[in-house]
Scaffold this motif. Structure first.
Motif, PDB file in Angstrom:
ATOM      1  N   PHE A 145      16.430  16.919 -22.449  1.00  0.00           N
ATOM      2  CA  PHE A 145      16.688  16.052 -23.192  1.00  0.00           C
ATOM      3  C   PHE A 145      16.038  14.641 -22.824  1.00  0.00           C
ATOM      4  CE2 PHE A 145      19.910  17.830 -26.478  1.00  0.00           C
ATOM      5  CZ  PHE A 145      19.126  19.002 -26.875  1.00  0.00           C
ATOM      6  N   PHE A 146      16.286  14.616 -21.483  1.00  0.00           N
ATOM      7  CA  PHE A 146      15.975  13.493 -20.725  1.00  0.00           C
ATOM      8  C   PHE A 146      14.518  13.177 -20.131  1.00  0.00           C
ATOM      9  CE2 PHE A 146      20.442  13.261 -20.545  1.00  0.00           C
ATOM     10  CZ  PHE A 146      21.026  11.921 -20.576  1.00  0.00           C
ATOM     11  N   CYS A 147      13.776  14.348 -20.656  1.00  0.00           N
ATOM     12  CA  CYS A 147      12.497  14.251 -20.096  1.00  0.00           C
ATOM     13  C   CYS A 147      11.382  13.518 -21.022  1.00  0.00           C
ATOM     14  CB  CYS A 147      11.739  15.771 -20.040  1.00  0.00           C
ATOM     15  SG  CYS A 147      12.444  16.650 -18.512  1.00  0.00           S
ATOM     16  N   LYS A 148      10.829  12.705 -20.583  1.00  0.00           N
ATOM     17  CA  LYS A 148       9.899  11.782 -21.527  1.00  0.00           C
ATOM     18  C   LYS A 148       8.604  12.615 -21.538  1.00  0.00           C
ATOM     19  CE  LYS A 148      11.716   7.217 -20.212  1.00  0.00           C
ATOM     20  NZ  LYS A 148      11.870   5.975 -19.521  1.00  0.00           N
ATOM     21  N   ASN A 149       8.143  13.303 -20.778  1.00  0.00           N
ATOM     22  CA  ASN A 149       6.928  14.147 -20.665  1.00  0.00           C
ATOM     23  C   ASN A 149       7.259  15.651 -20.970  1.00  0.00           C
ATOM     24  OD1 ASN A 149       4.481  15.397 -20.372  1.00  0.00           O
ATOM     25  ND2 ASN A 149       4.127  14.705 -18.350  1.00  0.00           N
ATOM     26  N   PRO A 150       6.828  16.170 -22.080  1.00  0.00           N
ATOM     27  CA  PRO A 150       7.219  17.358 -22.485  1.00  0.00           C
ATOM     28  C   PRO A 150       6.720  18.470 -21.533  1.00  0.00           C
ATOM     29  CG  PRO A 150       6.164  16.385 -24.393  1.00  0.00           C
ATOM     30  CD  PRO A 150       6.219  15.491 -23.142  1.00  0.00           C
ATOM     31  N   ALA A 151       5.670  18.340 -20.596  1.00  0.00           N
ATOM     32  CA  ALA A 151       5.411  18.978 -19.452  1.00  0.00           C
ATOM     33  C   ALA A 151       6.151  19.155 -18.402  1.00  0.00           C
ATOM     34  CB  ALA A 151       3.977  18.568 -18.841  1.00  0.00           C
ATOM     35  N   ASP A 152       7.268  18.322 -18.346  1.00  0.00           N
ATOM     36  CA  ASP A 152       8.356  18.446 -17.422  1.00  0.00           C
ATOM     37  C   ASP A 152       9.459  19.196 -17.741  1.00  0.00           C
ATOM     38  OD1 ASP A 152       6.704  16.874 -15.594  1.00  0.00           O
ATOM     39  OD2 ASP A 152       7.721  15.080 -16.114  1.00  0.00           O
ATOM     40  N   MET A 153       9.498  19.839 -19.151  1.00  0.00           N
ATOM     41  CA  MET A 153      10.580  20.375 -19.411  1.00  0.00           C
ATOM     42  C   MET A 153      10.691  21.833 -19.115  1.00  0.00           C
ATOM     43  SD  MET A 153      10.880  19.166 -23.539  1.00  0.00           S
ATOM     44  CE  MET A 153      11.250  17.376 -24.078  1.00  0.00           C
ATOM     45  N   ARG A 154      11.759  22.593 -19.221  1.00  0.00           N
ATOM     46  CA  ARG A 154      12.054  23.811 -18.607  1.00  0.00           C
ATOM     47  C   ARG A 154      11.815  24.616 -19.735  1.00  0.00           C
ATOM     48  NH1 ARG A 154      16.817  21.971 -14.933  1.00  0.00           N
ATOM     49  NH2 ARG A 154      15.697  21.910 -12.925  1.00  0.00           N
ATOM     50  N   SER A 155      12.496  24.350 -20.896  1.00  0.00           N
ATOM     51  CA  SER A 155      12.270  25.161 -22.324  1.00  0.00           C
ATOM     52  C   SER A 155      10.808  24.967 -22.907  1.00  0.00           C
ATOM     53  CB  SER A 155      13.295  24.912 -23.235  1.00  0.00           C
ATOM     54  OG  SER A 155      13.021  25.372 -24.554  1.00  0.00           O
ATOM     55  N   LYS A 156       9.921  26.126 -22.742  1.00  0.00           N
ATOM     56  CA  LYS A 156       8.663  26.187 -23.532  1.00  0.00           C
ATOM     57  C   LYS A 156       8.703  25.832 -24.949  1.00  0.00           C
ATOM     58  CE  LYS A 156       6.940  26.603 -19.503  1.00  0.00           C
ATOM     59  NZ  LYS A 156       6.480  25.152 -18.752  1.00  0.00           N
ATOM     60  N   LEU A 157       9.707  26.328 -25.602  1.00  0.00           N
ATOM     61  CA  LEU A 157       9.800  26.057 -26.913  1.00  0.00           C
ATOM     62  C   LEU A 157      10.171  24.686 -27.380  1.00  0.00           C
ATOM     63  CD1 LEU A 157       9.773  27.101 -29.926  1.00  0.00           C
ATOM     64  CD2 LEU A 157      12.241  27.666 -29.603  1.00  0.00           C
ATOM     65  N   LEU A 158      11.093  24.165 -26.636  1.00  0.00           N
ATOM     66  CA  LEU A 158      11.362  22.582 -26.692  1.00  0.00           C
ATOM     67  C   LEU A 158      10.232  21.818 -26.490  1.00  0.00           C
ATOM     68  CD1 LEU A 158      13.557  20.768 -27.663  1.00  0.00           C
ATOM     69  CD2 LEU A 158      14.550  20.710 -25.419  1.00  0.00           C
ATOM     70  N   ALA A 159       9.762  22.168 -25.107  1.00  0.00           N
ATOM     71  CA  ALA A 159       8.399  21.295 -24.777  1.00  0.00           C
ATOM     72  C   ALA A 159       7.238  21.247 -25.743  1.00  0.00           C
ATOM     73  CB  ALA A 159       7.811  21.870 -23.599  1.00  0.00           C
ATOM     74  N   GLU A 160       7.162  22.668 -26.514  1.00  0.00           N
ATOM     75  CA  GLU A 160       6.047  22.547 -27.492  1.00  0.00           C
ATOM     76  C   GLU A 160       6.324  21.723 -28.925  1.00  0.00           C
ATOM     77  OE1 GLU A 160       5.550  26.818 -28.756  1.00  0.00           O
ATOM     78  OE2 GLU A 160       4.759  27.197 -26.715  1.00  0.00           O
ATOM     79  N   ARG A 161       7.657  21.842 -29.328  1.00  0.00           N
ATOM     80  CA  ARG A 161       7.971  20.868 -30.356  1.00  0.00           C
ATOM     81  C   ARG A 161       8.095  19.426 -30.055  1.00  0.00           C
ATOM     82  NH1 ARG A 161       6.986  22.240 -35.004  1.00  0.00           N
ATOM     83  NH2 ARG A 161       8.642  21.093 -36.005  1.00  0.00           N
ATOM     84  N   ALA A 162       8.250  19.025 -28.897  1.00  0.00           N
ATOM     85  CA  ALA A 162       8.610  17.683 -28.430  1.00  0.00           C
ATOM     86  C   ALA A 162       7.038  17.217 -28.447  1.00  0.00           C
ATOM     87  CB  ALA A 162       9.082  17.620 -27.046  1.00  0.00           C
TER      88      ALA A 162
END
Length: 130
Positions: A49-66
């Motif tokens: 939730f605090f990541c500005k860059n989706p590439a830094d997210m752990r959840s791939k699904l959340l990263a894809e949506r972001a």
């Protein structure tokens, strides 16, 4: 915010005069401490939730949506539409509150940067016309 240093808090409504007995309406407020980003599922979600860059997210699904809402033309357009609707809804709520205290229509229009005829329309639809 609550000062307990926990990652999550569950708050239930209680009745003081009945020794804290639950009210029984099944309402619950859940506070999540976003500062705790430990190695748990909740901690990982808070990290994301605090990541500005989706590439830094752990959840791939959340990263894809972001990424969709940040980088895809259709996603950006969709997000803009959602934000405009939220802002418009908030302005209408502000206008209604100002109508409730009988602020002059012209002043409401000026303060909210809303056309006068729109303020009058909202007043009539909300049964707050004066």
């Amino acid at each position: 915010m609550l000062g307990g240093g926990l990652p999550i808090y569950h708050v239930h409504r209680t009745i003081d005069e009945l020794d804290g007995k639950r009210f029984g309406d099944d309402t619950e407020i859940i506070y999540v401490n976003g500062q705790i980003q430990n190695d748990t599922m909740l901690g990982h979600l808070m990290h994301d939730f605090f990541c500005k860059n989706p590439a830094d997210m752990r959840s791939k699904l959340l990263a894809e949506r972001a990424n969709f809402f940040k980088s895809n033309e259709h996603g950006v357009s969709t997000m803009c539409d959602i934000m405009e609707k939220l802002i418009a809804d908030k302005v209408v709520k502000i206008i209604i509150n100002q109508l409730k205290i009988h602020m002059p229509y012209e002043q409401i229009a000026q303060v909210t940067e809303t056309p006068l005829d729109e303020v009058i329309r909202i007043a009539k639809e909300s049964n707050l016309a004066y």
